[in-house]
Design an enzyme around this catalytic site. Sequence first.
Site, short mmCIF file in Angstrom:
data_model
loop_
_atom_site.label_atom_id
_atom_site.label_comp_id
_atom_site.label_asym_id
_atom_site.label_seq_id
_atom_site.Cartn_x
_atom_site.Cartn_y
_atom_site.Cartn_z
N ASP A 112 86.46 30.28 49.08
CA ASP A 112 85.01 30.22 48.85
C ASP A 112 84.67 30.49 47.40
OD1 ASP A 112 83.81 29.78 51.46
OD2 ASP A 112 84.60 31.75 52.02
N MET A 161 81.82 30.72 44.59
CA MET A 161 80.36 30.91 44.50
C MET A 161 79.95 31.18 43.06
SD MET A 161 79.89 33.51 47.65
CE MET A 161 80.53 33.12 49.28
N HIS A 209 86.02 25.47 49.21
CA HIS A 209 84.61 25.30 49.56
C HIS A 209 83.77 25.69 48.34
CE1 HIS A 209 81.10 26.92 52.26
NE2 HIS A 209 80.74 25.86 51.57
N MET A 226 80.56 26.44 46.61
CA MET A 226 79.13 26.78 46.72
C MET A 226 78.63 26.94 45.30
SD MET A 226 79.56 29.31 49.94
CE MET A 226 81.30 29.40 49.66
N MET A 264 77.70 24.69 57.97
CA MET A 264 77.53 26.13 57.72
C MET A 264 76.79 26.76 58.90
SD MET A 264 79.00 27.04 54.94
CE MET A 264 78.47 28.75 55.10
N GLY A 305 80.85 38.13 56.90
CA GLY A 305 80.40 39.15 57.84
C GLY A 305 79.00 38.98 58.38
N ASP A 359 81.75 27.13 59.60
CA ASP A 359 82.01 28.24 58.69
C ASP A 359 80.90 29.29 58.78
OD1 ASP A 359 82.64 29.88 56.56
OD2 ASP A 359 82.37 28.34 55.01
N GLY A 360 81.29 30.47 59.24
CA GLY A 360 80.38 31.61 59.19
C GLY A 360 80.14 32.26 60.54
N SER A 373 85.97 37.68 57.97
CA SER A 373 86.07 39.07 58.40
C SER A 373 86.84 39.23 59.71
CB SER A 373 84.68 39.70 58.50
OG SER A 373 83.79 38.85 59.17
C1 DX5 Z 1 80.04 32.24 53.51
C2 DX5 Z 1 81.42 31.64 53.32
C3 DX5 Z 1 82.32 31.87 54.46
C4 DX5 Z 1 82.66 33.30 54.74
C5 DX5 Z 1 82.86 33.43 56.21
O1 DX5 Z 1 79.22 31.85 52.47
O2 DX5 Z 1 81.32 30.23 53.10
O3 DX5 Z 1 83.50 31.08 54.35
O4 DX5 Z 1 83.79 33.76 54.07
O5 DX5 Z 1 83.01 34.77 56.52
P1 DX5 Z 1 82.86 35.32 58.01
O6 DX5 Z 1 83.91 34.64 58.83
O7 DX5 Z 1 83.09 36.78 57.86
O8 DX5 Z 1 81.47 34.97 58.48
ZN ZN Z 2 83.19 28.93 53.21
#
Ligand code: DX5
Ligand code: ZN
Length: 213
Positions: A33, A35, A64, A66, A135, A143, A170-171, A193
């Site tokens: 991820d 960001m 990924h 972002m 998403m 988390g 994802d999420g 998580s």
């Molecule tokens: C959120 C990320 C996810 C994140 C998921 O912006 O894109 O990939 O790491 O984490 P969990 O599985 O803890 O929701």
């Molecule tokens: Zn992600």
Amino acid sequence: MILSPSILSADFSKLGECVELTEKAGAKWLHIDVMDGIFVPNISFGACVYKSIRDKSKLFFDVHLMITEPERYLEDFKNAGADGITIHVEATKKVSDCLKQIRSYGLKAGLALNPETDVNEILPYLNETDMILVMSVHPGYGGQKYIEGVNEKIKFLRDKMGKDFNIEVDGGINMSNIKKVVGLGANIIVAGSAVFNDNIAGSTKALIRECEI
Ligand code: DX5
Ligand code: ZN
């Protein structure tokens, strides 16, 4: 089902070991991820972080992005060892160009959409993408709680794209809901998580097994 553990929740002081544990336990992909603090409120890490573990792992590096205007950095992410790069439909005016560029590197091109984004926004690009990433939380943090409102989107995309297309979710996915999300039509599951906790190997195995039962 392919499990793609997200290193966002890993202990970065021993990232290589954490990745090795999930790989040995049966994960096939690794979700990375990136960001930028603009497209999402949080800043995570850049290409140099996963480049440092590239030669230690055979996992499919599922990057990924972002980040705003990902076209500025696609080459860097390719050079750092990505196998697939996913951009957000909301992040650039050059969606089509980005997807073509990713494919031109011989990598898998993914397209992500946020929970509040209408599924119609991605329909023009379906022929140019190898995977849709739905998403199921607002991107930016691990988390968070799974948003049930995206379920219809997953079902719609699976019906539209047929059984062989890659749909990643994802999420907020963990032992309590992974089977349901796969049942809706997802075949690639991101879990941060729920994997990178104090029992990485056991959590990886349990999530994979849960979908086999
Ligand atoms: C959120 C990320 C996810 C994140 C998921 O912006 O894109 O990939 O790491 O984490 P969990 O599985 O803890 O929701
Ligand atoms: Zn992600």
